[in-house]
Design an enzyme around this catalytic site. Structure first.
Site, PDB file in Angstrom:
ATOM      1  N   GLU A  33       0.811  -1.208   0.000  1.00  0.00           N
ATOM      2  CA  GLU A  33       0.000   0.000   0.000  1.00  0.00           C
ATOM      3  C   GLU A  33       0.845   1.258   0.000  1.00  0.00           C
ATOM      4  O   GLU A  33       1.969   1.267   0.487  1.00  0.00           O
ATOM      5  CB  GLU A  33      -0.899   0.003   1.240  1.00  0.00           C
ATOM      6  CG  GLU A  33      -1.859  -1.157   1.215  1.00  0.00           C
ATOM      7  CD  GLU A  33      -2.915  -1.088   2.295  1.00  0.00           C
ATOM      8  OE1 GLU A  33      -3.135  -0.001   2.850  1.00  0.00           O
ATOM      9  OE2 GLU A  33      -3.520  -2.134   2.574  1.00  0.00           O
ATOM     10  N   CYS A  90       3.385   8.206   1.317  1.00  0.00           N
ATOM     11  CA  CYS A  90       3.987   7.252   2.253  1.00  0.00           C
ATOM     12  C   CYS A  90       4.063   5.914   1.527  1.00  0.00           C
ATOM     13  O   CYS A  90       3.042   5.384   1.090  1.00  0.00           O
ATOM     14  CB  CYS A  90       3.097   7.152   3.492  1.00  0.00           C
ATOM     15  SG  CYS A  90       3.583   5.852   4.641  1.00  0.00           S
ATOM     16  N   CYS A  97       6.427  -7.624   6.729  1.00  0.00           N
ATOM     17  CA  CYS A  97       7.515  -7.175   7.593  1.00  0.00           C
ATOM     18  C   CYS A  97       7.857  -8.302   8.551  1.00  0.00           C
ATOM     19  O   CYS A  97       6.976  -9.026   9.005  1.00  0.00           O
ATOM     20  CB  CYS A  97       7.079  -5.942   8.390  1.00  0.00           C
ATOM     21  SG  CYS A  97       8.415  -5.194   9.365  1.00  0.00           S
ATOM     22  N   CYS A 149       6.752  -6.194  15.572  1.00  0.00           N
ATOM     23  CA  CYS A 149       6.320  -5.268  16.632  1.00  0.00           C
ATOM     24  C   CYS A 149       4.903  -5.630  17.092  1.00  0.00           C
ATOM     25  O   CYS A 149       4.020  -5.905  16.275  1.00  0.00           O
ATOM     26  CB  CYS A 149       6.365  -3.825  16.131  1.00  0.00           C
ATOM     27  SG  CYS A 149       8.032  -3.286  15.682  1.00  0.00           S
ATOM     28  N   CYS A 177       1.773  -3.562  15.745  1.00  0.00           N
ATOM     29  CA  CYS A 177       1.719  -3.196  14.330  1.00  0.00           C
ATOM     30  C   CYS A 177       1.010  -4.254  13.491  1.00  0.00           C
ATOM     31  O   CYS A 177       1.299  -5.439  13.588  1.00  0.00           O
ATOM     32  CB  CYS A 177       3.130  -2.992  13.795  1.00  0.00           C
ATOM     33  SG  CYS A 177       3.174  -2.501  12.064  1.00  0.00           S
ATOM     34  N   GLU A 200      10.337  -2.760   6.795  1.00  0.00           N
ATOM     35  CA  GLU A 200      11.411  -2.075   7.510  1.00  0.00           C
ATOM     36  C   GLU A 200      12.478  -1.696   6.476  1.00  0.00           C
ATOM     37  O   GLU A 200      13.191  -2.561   5.961  1.00  0.00           O
ATOM     38  CB  GLU A 200      11.981  -3.022   8.593  1.00  0.00           C
ATOM     39  CG  GLU A 200      13.304  -2.608   9.190  1.00  0.00           C
ATOM     40  CD  GLU A 200      13.348  -1.162   9.696  1.00  0.00           C
ATOM     41  OE1 GLU A 200      12.381  -0.719  10.351  1.00  0.00           O
ATOM     42  OE2 GLU A 200      14.353  -0.477   9.418  1.00  0.00           O
ATOM     43  N   LEU A 253      10.781   4.615  18.458  1.00  0.00           N
ATOM     44  CA  LEU A 253      11.351   4.291  19.765  1.00  0.00           C
ATOM     45  C   LEU A 253      10.340   3.523  20.621  1.00  0.00           C
ATOM     46  O   LEU A 253      10.586   2.400  21.031  1.00  0.00           O
ATOM     47  CB  LEU A 253      11.796   5.584  20.465  1.00  0.00           C
ATOM     48  CG  LEU A 253      12.496   5.402  21.812  1.00  0.00           C
ATOM     49  CD1 LEU A 253      13.799   4.620  21.665  1.00  0.00           C
ATOM     50  CD2 LEU A 253      12.772   6.753  22.476  1.00  0.00           C
ATOM     51  N   CYS A 256      -0.822   4.683  10.470  1.00  0.00           N
ATOM     52  CA  CYS A 256       0.361   3.849  10.482  1.00  0.00           C
ATOM     53  C   CYS A 256       0.101   2.506  11.142  1.00  0.00           C
ATOM     54  O   CYS A 256      -0.603   2.399  12.131  1.00  0.00           O
ATOM     55  CB  CYS A 256       1.516   4.554  11.160  1.00  0.00           C
ATOM     56  SG  CYS A 256       1.024   5.531  12.558  1.00  0.00           S
TER      57      CYS A 256
HETATM   58  N1  SAH Z   1       9.466  -0.293   9.895  1.00  0.00           N
HETATM   59  C1  SAH Z   1       9.562   1.131   9.994  1.00  0.00           C
HETATM   60  C2  SAH Z   1       8.543   1.897   9.172  1.00  0.00           C
HETATM   61  C3  SAH Z   1       7.101   1.402   9.100  1.00  0.00           C
HETATM   62  S1  SAH Z   1       5.979   1.664  10.424  1.00  0.00           S
HETATM   63  C4  SAH Z   1       9.472   1.546  11.446  1.00  0.00           C
HETATM   64  O1  SAH Z   1       9.267   0.719  12.296  1.00  0.00           O
HETATM   65  O2  SAH Z   1       9.679   2.719  11.728  1.00  0.00           O
HETATM   66  C5  SAH Z   1       5.598   3.352  10.522  1.00  0.00           C
HETATM   67  C6  SAH Z   1       5.331   3.802  11.943  1.00  0.00           C
HETATM   68  O3  SAH Z   1       4.065   3.353  12.421  1.00  0.00           O
HETATM   69  C7  SAH Z   1       6.359   3.306  12.943  1.00  0.00           C
HETATM   70  O4  SAH Z   1       6.743   4.358  13.778  1.00  0.00           O
HETATM   71  C8  SAH Z   1       5.555   2.272  13.708  1.00  0.00           C
HETATM   72  O5  SAH Z   1       6.114   2.011  14.970  1.00  0.00           O
HETATM   73  C9  SAH Z   1       4.199   2.922  13.745  1.00  0.00           C
HETATM   74  N2  SAH Z   1       3.084   2.053  14.109  1.00  0.00           N
HETATM   75  C10 SAH Z   1       2.906   0.764  13.812  1.00  0.00           C
HETATM   76  N3  SAH Z   1       1.754   0.303  14.311  1.00  0.00           N
HETATM   77  C11 SAH Z   1       1.165   1.338  14.940  1.00  0.00           C
HETATM   78  C12 SAH Z   1      -0.073   1.499  15.655  1.00  0.00           C
HETATM   79  N4  SAH Z   1      -0.917   0.497  15.832  1.00  0.00           N
HETATM   80  N5  SAH Z   1      -0.336   2.724  16.164  1.00  0.00           N
HETATM   81  C13 SAH Z   1       0.517   3.753  15.974  1.00  0.00           C
HETATM   82  N6  SAH Z   1       1.675   3.667  15.320  1.00  0.00           N
HETATM   83  C14 SAH Z   1       2.004   2.469  14.808  1.00  0.00           C
END
Ligand code: SAH
Length: 344
Positions: free
Chosen positions: A90, A103, A110, A114, A117, A158, A213, A329
């Site tokens: 996407e 974006c 991925c 996390c 996510c 990532e 972070l 996100c």
């Molecule tokens: N892999 C990279 C980029 C993709 S995620 C990274 O981790 O930075 C883009 C952003 O969305 C990241 O900051 C991630 O931590 C955040 N994110 C993922 N799931 C989320 C959620 N449920 N609520 C808010 N932010 C989220």
């Protein structure tokens, strides 16, 4: 098949030379690709014979729009692209006063895992090629009719886990004879692969680095972000410090506030300590609810923000766009996978 869209003009020239063509054809093909050509027949300054030869040896198919959603709240547009092998990714087009931003995804899925996510749920199918990333930048504005001035690598995947392809993508979009997008108009977000941050630092690019972070202490961070078990907080901040020293660029830290997990006062204090002496910007994000996850958004957003401010940290709360179309996100991949399941 040759992957022309992932090649620089120099590489295109070499590929064409090997096909017995004069090298300047490489630059011509590159220009057509940058204009978003969808077929070789559009490349009218190439001889017919060469166009036919290219049809047989090279792939040019643009990604297909599998689904398009437009937010009624703020005009955010989300595309689900179907790639040539059936994988879906996407892109999201966000409208800001300072310029429209696309974006993009860097991987199909991925593998970082996390806990909050949606992209992590189905794991990683494969890396995207540089050309597939360029395609998202090219076709999101042409399909929507909305011009774009900024690129963020914050979609699915990532970026530092697909380092070489991402680097090549950056070169292709940044080149003055390419899409000519300035590095300062590009942001790259990482979950914190410390060696990747160091590698990036050495290139001294002027892009904006965003570090996800989400917790300032190893115990919490390892619990919600498995990458932290490989590169702990100490090592991550070490890499960030080096990054700042090498590039002079202020780093953004993303912090999604999760109820009872990372929203305690001591965590704000720990973060402020960690950031001391490093020009940084903290972006607090309201956690987006992901159906399959049990984590809940924190109710302490304002208090947490105020405490960080008192501690001298530059902090903003990120406005969430596209909330009605799951464009926020972390919600991208899941819907993509579901859409694919529905098609089967
Ligand atoms: N892999 C990279 C980029 C993709 S995620 C990274 O981790 O930075 C883009 C952003 O969305 C990241 O900051 C991630 O931590 C955040 N994110 C993922 N799931 C989320 C959620 N449920 N609520 C808010 N932010 C989220």
């Amino acid at each position: 098949m040759l992957d022309l869209k992932s090649m620089s003009p120099e590489e295109l020239s070499e590929a064409l030379r090997q096909m017995g063509e004069p090298p300047f054809r490489g630059r011509q093909v590159f220009q057509w690709l940058c204009r978003g050509a969808k077929s070789f027949d559009e490349m009218t300054n190439l001889p017919k014979g060469l166009r036919d030869k290219l049809k047989e040896t090279a792939a040019l198919a643009p990604p297909k729009v599998a689904r398009k959603q437009v937010s009624k709240l703020d005009g955010t547009i989300k595309y689900l692209w179907e790639l040539s092998d059936g994988n879906c990714v996407e892109s999201v087009l966000m409208r800001y006063r300072h310029g429209n931003t696309v974006c993009i995804s860097s991987q199909a899925g991925c593998r970082m895992g996390c806990a909050f996510c949606a992209s992590a749920i189905a794991g990683k199918a494969r890396d995207l090629t540089p050309g597939e990333m360029v395609d998202q930048v090219l076709f999101t504005p042409t399909e929507s009719g909305v011009p774009v001035s900024n690129i963020v690598l914050m979609g699915i995947g990532e970026p530092l886990d697909n380092f070489d392809a991402v680097l090549k993508f950056l070169e292709l979009v940044n080149r003055p004879d390419g899409l000519n997008v300035g590095m300062r108009h590009i942001s790259l977000s990482t979950c914190g692969i410390a060696p990747g941050i160091r590698r990036l630092a050495e290139l001294r690019l002027q892009l904006t680095l965003s570090v996800s972070l989400h917790a300032p202490d190893d115990e919490t961070r390892s619990q919600i972000m498995p990458v932290n078990r490989a590169y702990g907080v100490e090592e991550l901040f070490g890499a960030c410090r080096d990054y700042f020293q090498m590039t002079g660029r202020r780093i953004s830290f993303e912090y999604a506030l999760i109820d009872g997990v990372n929203d305690h006062d001591w965590q704000a204090e720990r973060m402020a300590e960690r950031l001391r002496g490093m020009p940084a910007h903290v972006n607090l994000i309201p956690l987006n609810h992901v159906t399959e996850r049990t984590l809940r958004p924190s109710r302490r957003m304002r208090e947490f923000q105020a405490l960080l401010e008192r501690l001298g940290v530059t902090v903003t709360v990120r406005r969430s766009l596209g909330g009605d179309i799951d464009a926020s996100c972390g919600q991208l991949r899941r819907r993509a996978a579901e859409a694919q399941e529905q098609k089967r």
